[in-house]
Design an enzyme around this catalytic site. Sequence first.
Site, mmCIF file in Angstrom:
data_model
loop_
_atom_site.group_PDB
_atom_site.id
_atom_site.type_symbol
_atom_site.label_atom_id
_atom_site.label_comp_id
_atom_site.label_asym_id
_atom_site.label_seq_id
_atom_site.Cartn_x
_atom_site.Cartn_y
_atom_site.Cartn_z
ATOM 1 C CD GLU A 27 -2.844 -1.111 2.432
ATOM 2 O OE1 GLU A 27 -4.044 -1.317 2.264
ATOM 3 O OE2 GLU A 27 -2.345 -0.932 3.560
HETATM 4 C C1 TNX Z 1 -4.525 -3.801 4.541
HETATM 5 S S1 TNX Z 1 -2.962 -6.306 4.346
HETATM 6 C C2 TNX Z 1 -3.263 -3.635 5.081
HETATM 7 C C3 TNX Z 1 -3.128 -3.225 6.497
HETATM 8 C C4 TNX Z 1 -4.464 -3.019 7.148
HETATM 9 C C5 TNX Z 1 -5.428 -4.092 6.703
HETATM 10 C C6 TNX Z 1 -6.753 -4.046 7.371
HETATM 11 C C7 TNX Z 1 -1.874 -5.281 4.161
HETATM 12 C C8 TNX Z 1 -0.631 -5.779 3.629
HETATM 13 N N1 TNX Z 1 -2.116 -3.988 4.448
HETATM 14 O O1 TNX Z 1 -2.345 -2.070 6.595
HETATM 15 O O2 TNX Z 1 -4.286 -3.068 8.516
HETATM 16 O O3 TNX Z 1 -5.618 -3.971 5.317
HETATM 17 O O4 TNX Z 1 -7.513 -5.171 7.078
#
Ligand code: TNX
Length: 555
Positions: free
Chosen positions: A354
């Site tokens: 992300e």
């Molecule tokens: C996505 S899964 C994220 C996290 C959040 C999560 C909440 C991932 C690699 N990154 O930063 O906590 O969704 O479900």
Amino acid sequence: MSVQLTPVPLAATPLNGTVVLDSATRIEFVQDAQGAAEFLAEYLRRGTRWPVPATADNKQSSGPVIRFVVSEPVADGSAPNNAMLDAGTTATLFAHEESYQLRVEGTEILVAATTAAGWFWAVQSLRQLLPATLETAVALGEPTAGETPARKKTAAQSMAAVTINAVEILDAPRFAYRGIMLDLARSFLTVPQIKHQLDVMASFKFNVLHLHLSDDQAWRIHINNPAPNPSGLDFEALSRVGGPGAVNTPGWGLSPGIGGFLTQDDYSEIVAYAAGLHIVVVPEIDVPGHVNAALAALPALNPDGVAKAMNTTGEVGYSTLDAQNPLTRVFVQEVFAQLAKITPGPYLHIGGDEAHVTSKEDYLSMVTDFAALGAESKTVIGWNEYAQAQLPEGSVIQFWHGDQTEVLRQINTNGAKLIMSPGAGSYLDQKYVSEDPIGLEWAAMGDWYAYYGWEPVLDGVAESSVLGIEAPLWSETVRGADQANWLIYPRAIAIAELAWSAESQRNAQDFAARLGGLGQRLVNLDVTFHPSPSISWNAQPRDPFANETSANREE
Ligand code: TNX
């Protein structure tokens, strides 16, 4: 129903009669099995108050005796003989380093394996063949509230005798990597709470604990200032400034997130405790996104040299390291080096997810460099976005969502291995149903069934390229160990069976019946599980939300 064992073993054959253990029970072990033998001895002593001497000899005297031996080699025909398995399967099975055999018959229990892990998993199986009252904790009048490892408690009274049905079990895991992730960044858990989690995980044969140690909201591991420190970066500000952070916005959780950080000694204590349970700790520092707490602690990492304000909302995807700043790589290198030094396990998780405000070019250049830095001492793991970068051969990709093209390319051309953590099917932070007081719902809501019934091997990927499965608990809405356990259990038990058991042995109906029978065991271990309505539980947990005020609940 099959034998009462979860994860379900590869083969279990009922034999005639029973074995009766009593206060005369002894343990004899070959030297290499000492760890598992002593774990069992201590477990029996605390649960029964019998003396249970454990010795490294093999007197072959009459029982009741629990004998830890080396599995016989398969080739010469003296293989463990089991009606349910043909010779080929038995041979493959016993080539697996975590395999074990458990034979309960006459006046003895035979525990056979070839590695410390094999004997240890055999003991975890044996535990489930013994009465749940041996899982000493709450039921015996010493509530732990998740604060103390439950198995450190001792039974109030000496037990008379324990009768076990005769059985032979042959077992080995499907996948080598069977993990749970705790997100300490969004809300903290203490060292005793993490140890308690390790105790419970081990009982279901999980062997990896992934700790998400940094994120936008907080930084959870102390980093020392190196001497000399030519960059002038004050690494100790990471925990000083970033440690108190946590998700702290109304609507995210029933009460404010919990701050705190691990000293390096705390971390080492967790790692050592996990090692005693055959669990490897995988530390994660999430870069180049999810870094607001680091940018708040270290002004020099920002393009304008000004520290970011701490941000304790639940937002994601707004922060990034600066690819053009030479201090970025100095920072990452020092943090990785210190973490690698206190991590005996083979893996270092470098995040990579992300990074929505990092340009593609900067992302590729930073992640390629960070992966190379991590790979100086460990095998790197990253979330699947990082598969776009140039990764060292044999790196590990943790797949959580999205496009698989780059993941498949890394597997098929660069020897990458896969850990499966699909949002729908393994994310423990998702709600069971929409009315739940905590949990998110972006991936998929669901109970144990949705976590039990998916195929971990992606199309176009060989089973041998799949290291295993990990179930992450993100903590934006989770406050403390009881609430964590409510989201983790029973869904993680479904994941444990998916990761350990052969596909041919898995059956949802059979699992549901076995799960219901684990209720009392979980209660005795002080696990505040979610009492899934589709399961007929033999005991109910206490309320994990009891400490939340009604004002908090209404938010
Ligand atoms: C996505 S899964 C994220 C996290 C959040 C999560 C909440 C991932 C690699 N990154 O930063 O906590 O969704 O479900």
